[in-house]
Write an enzyme that holds these catalytic residues in place. Structure first.
Site, PDB file in Angstrom:
ATOM      1  N   MET A   1      -8.693   8.738   0.273  1.00 55.51           N
ATOM      2  CA  MET A   1      -9.464   8.931   1.747  1.00 55.51           C
ATOM      3  C   MET A   1      -9.755  10.567   1.331  1.00 55.51           C
ATOM      4  SD  MET A   1      -6.815   7.562   4.450  1.00 55.51           S
ATOM      5  CE  MET A   1      -6.379   5.804   4.526  1.00 55.51           C
TER       6      MET A   1
ATOM      7  N   GLY B   1      -0.361   1.832   9.622  1.00 53.63           N
ATOM      8  CA  GLY B   1       0.402   1.511  10.835  1.00 53.63           C
ATOM      9  C   GLY B   1      -0.396   1.236  12.031  1.00 53.63           C
TER      10      GLY B   1
ATOM     11  N   HIS C   1      -8.449   1.611  -3.756  1.00 52.92           N
ATOM     12  CA  HIS C   1      -9.372   1.507  -2.881  1.00 52.92           C
ATOM     13  C   HIS C   1      -9.954   2.952  -2.471  1.00 52.92           C
ATOM     14  CE1 HIS C   1      -9.541   0.169   1.985  1.00 52.92           C
ATOM     15  NE2 HIS C   1     -10.880   0.459   1.432  1.00 52.92           N
TER      16      HIS C   1
ATOM     17  N   GLY D   1      -8.463   4.377   7.666  1.00 56.30           N
ATOM     18  CA  GLY D   1      -8.140   5.771   7.662  1.00 56.30           C
ATOM     19  C   GLY D   1      -6.734   6.010   7.958  1.00 56.30           C
ATOM     20  N   PHE D   2      -6.126   5.234   8.360  1.00 53.90           N
ATOM     21  CA  PHE D   2      -4.528   5.105   8.594  1.00 53.90           C
ATOM     22  C   PHE D   2      -3.593   4.084   8.491  1.00 53.90           C
ATOM     23  CE2 PHE D   2      -7.053   8.215  11.000  1.00 53.90           C
ATOM     24  CZ  PHE D   2      -6.374   9.339  10.802  1.00 53.90           C
TER      25      PHE D   2
ATOM     26  N   MET E   1     -11.865   5.156  -0.145  1.00 52.15           N
ATOM     27  CA  MET E   1     -12.555   5.169   1.379  1.00 52.15           C
ATOM     28  C   MET E   1     -13.152   6.581   1.125  1.00 52.15           C
ATOM     29  SD  MET E   1      -9.449   3.269   3.366  1.00 52.15           S
ATOM     30  CE  MET E   1      -8.468   3.681   1.984  1.00 52.15           C
TER      31      MET E   1
ATOM     32  N   ASP F   1      -6.946  -6.009   4.511  1.00 53.38           N
ATOM     33  CA  ASP F   1      -5.990  -4.979   4.555  1.00 53.38           C
ATOM     34  C   ASP F   1      -5.851  -4.361   5.644  1.00 53.38           C
ATOM     35  OD1 ASP F   1      -4.970  -2.428   3.649  1.00 53.38           O
ATOM     36  OD2 ASP F   1      -6.863  -1.550   2.774  1.00 53.38           O
ATOM     37  N   GLY F   2      -4.618  -3.972   6.240  1.00 52.83           N
ATOM     38  CA  GLY F   2      -4.644  -3.433   7.679  1.00 52.83           C
ATOM     39  C   GLY F   2      -3.864  -4.160   8.690  1.00 52.83           C
ATOM     40  N   GLY F   3      -2.826  -3.584   9.059  1.00 53.34           N
ATOM     41  CA  GLY F   3      -2.088  -4.099  10.035  1.00 53.34           C
ATOM     42  C   GLY F   3      -1.196  -5.475   9.685  1.00 53.34           C
TER      43      GLY F   3
ATOM     44  N   GLY G   1       1.156  -2.028   4.180  1.00 51.83           N
ATOM     45  CA  GLY G   1       1.861  -0.957   3.845  1.00 51.83           C
ATOM     46  C   GLY G   1       2.942  -0.376   4.643  1.00 51.83           C
ATOM     47  N   SER G   2       2.817  -0.244   6.117  1.00 50.12           N
ATOM     48  CA  SER G   2       4.011  -0.003   6.752  1.00 50.12           C
ATOM     49  C   SER G   2       4.987  -1.340   6.830  1.00 50.12           C
ATOM     50  CB  SER G   2       3.792   0.333   8.068  1.00 50.12           C
ATOM     51  OG  SER G   2       2.715  -0.114   8.615  1.00 50.12           O
TER      52      SER G   2
ATOM     53  N   ASP H   1      -4.624   3.870  -1.718  1.00 54.05           N
ATOM     54  CA  ASP H   1      -5.693   4.444  -0.844  1.00 54.05           C
ATOM     55  C   ASP H   1      -6.073   5.640  -0.934  1.00 54.05           C
ATOM     56  OD1 ASP H   1      -6.108   1.900   0.839  1.00 54.05           O
ATOM     57  OD2 ASP H   1      -3.808   2.069   1.442  1.00 54.05           O
TER      58      ASP H   1
ATOM     59  N   SER I   1       0.844  -1.316  -0.119  1.00 53.60           N
ATOM     60  CA  SER I   1       0.027  -0.042   0.062  1.00 53.60           C
ATOM     61  C   SER I   1       0.873   1.171  -0.010  1.00 53.60           C
ATOM     62  CB  SER I   1      -0.806  -0.089   1.286  1.00 53.60           C
ATOM     63  OG  SER I   1      -1.308   1.271   1.453  1.00 53.60           O
TER      64      SER I   1
HETATM   65  C1  DX5 Z   1      -5.929   1.937   5.859  1.00 58.94           C
HETATM   66  C2  DX5 Z   1      -5.581   1.601   4.436  1.00 58.94           C
HETATM   67  C3  DX5 Z   1      -4.803   0.567   4.356  1.00 58.94           C
HETATM   68  C4  DX5 Z   1      -3.475   0.846   4.933  1.00 58.94           C
HETATM   69  C5  DX5 Z   1      -2.549  -0.192   5.337  1.00 58.94           C
HETATM   70  O1  DX5 Z   1      -7.395   2.752   5.692  1.00 58.94           O
HETATM   71  O2  DX5 Z   1      -6.842   1.196   3.697  1.00 58.94           O
HETATM   72  O3  DX5 Z   1      -4.348   0.087   2.913  1.00 58.94           O
HETATM   73  O4  DX5 Z   1      -2.501   1.599   3.947  1.00 58.94           O
HETATM   74  O5  DX5 Z   1      -1.478   0.164   6.150  1.00 58.94           O
HETATM   75  P1  DX5 Z   1      -0.768  -0.603   7.157  1.00 58.94           P
HETATM   76  O6  DX5 Z   1      -0.384  -2.166   6.411  1.00 58.94           O
HETATM   77  O7  DX5 Z   1       0.318  -0.059   7.756  1.00 58.94           O
HETATM   78  O8  DX5 Z   1      -1.827  -1.244   8.297  1.00 58.94           O
HETATM   79 ZN    ZN Z   2      -6.549   0.031   1.782  1.00 59.46          ZN
END
Ligand code: DX5
Ligand code: ZN
Length: 223
Positions: free
Chosen positions: A37, A148, A66, A145-146, A68, A178-180, A200-201, A35, A8
């Site tokens: 937003m 990490g 994606h 939303g974020f 949002m 997706d996420g964490g 992502g991170s 992403d 991501s």
């Molecule tokens: C969150 C995003 C994710 C985010 C994932 O709202 O949709 O795609 O970038 O980032 P990590 O992998 O760091 O949780």
């Molecule tokens: Zn995403």
């Protein structure tokens, strides 16, 4: 099927975005996750149409967009036009769609994959009437939303349950998660049945993207 590793770009260095995308492509990314937003549906603002348009010109990996954003119907076609052939699919959040069937139809009419994302608190039953029309189902494993944030473990049985529904169905949408997700927990979500795994991170905040992606591949192989 082979598990797809999808960085991501939300965690990339935006001042060097072109280089970052080239770097994850060279490191073996299957797609890149974009992403978008709007500061309304989620409490953050990221990137939009002009960035997708510029990235599309740099021979990126297939773009997995994606959205949002509220009122995605107003924007899906604009994003697909901006990304052209570089777009593999567009995913909308089910919570934002008033006319979901029309939204899915508009995405598919442009010849790209239509995805639906579910927030952690949105149950799988919300998919019931649209299941057979979608190409991909994205299970959010954090609140959108974020980058990490911490992976929400109780989403693992949700993914497993969806895998089971799809395995018993004639229609076979992909499952994206997706996420964490990072190197230390990617095997859990792969084993639960995800096909495409966003990180992502977990990729962009590591020293060597190639090493991280290759270790992730090893961690998910055979799951
Ligand atoms: C969150 C995003 C994710 C985010 C994932 O709202 O949709 O795609 O970038 O980032 P990590 O992998 O760091 O949780
Ligand atoms: Zn995403």
């Amino acid at each position: 099927m082979k598990k797809l590793i999808v960085p991501s770009i939300l965690s990339a260095d935006f001042a060097r975005l072109g280089d970052e995308v080239r770097a994850v492509k060279d490191a073996g990314a299957d797609w890149i996750h974009v992403d978008v937003m709007d500061g309304h549906f989620v409490p953050n603002i990221s990137i939009g149409i002009p960035v997708v348009e510029s990235l599309a010109k740099s021979a990126p990996p297939p773009m997995d967009i994606h959205l949002m954003i509220d009122n995605p119907d107003e924007f899906v076609e604009k994003f697909i036009d901006a990304g052209g052939d570089a777009v593999r699919g567009v995913t909308v959040q089910i919570e934002t769609c008033k006319l979901l069937y029309s939204t899915i139809s508009a995405i598919k009419a442009r010849g790209v994959s239509a995805g639906i994302a579910l927030n952690p608190t949105t149950p799988l039953s919300a998919l019931e009437e649209v299941f057979e029309y979608v190409d991909m189902i994205l299970i959010m494993t954090v609140e959108p939303g974020f980058a990490g944030q911490k992976f929400i473990h109780s989403m693992v049985p949700k993914v497993r349950k969806l895998r089971d529904i799809i395995d018993r169905s004639e229609h076979k949408p992909l499952i994206e998660v997706d996420g964490g997700i990072k190197l230390d927990n990617i095997h859990v979500i792969a084993e639960a049945g995800a096909d495409a795994i966003v990180s992502g991170s977990g990729i962009f905040h590591t020293e060597s993207y190639a090493e991280t992606i290759s270790l992730m591949r090893k961690a998910v192989s055979g799951k």
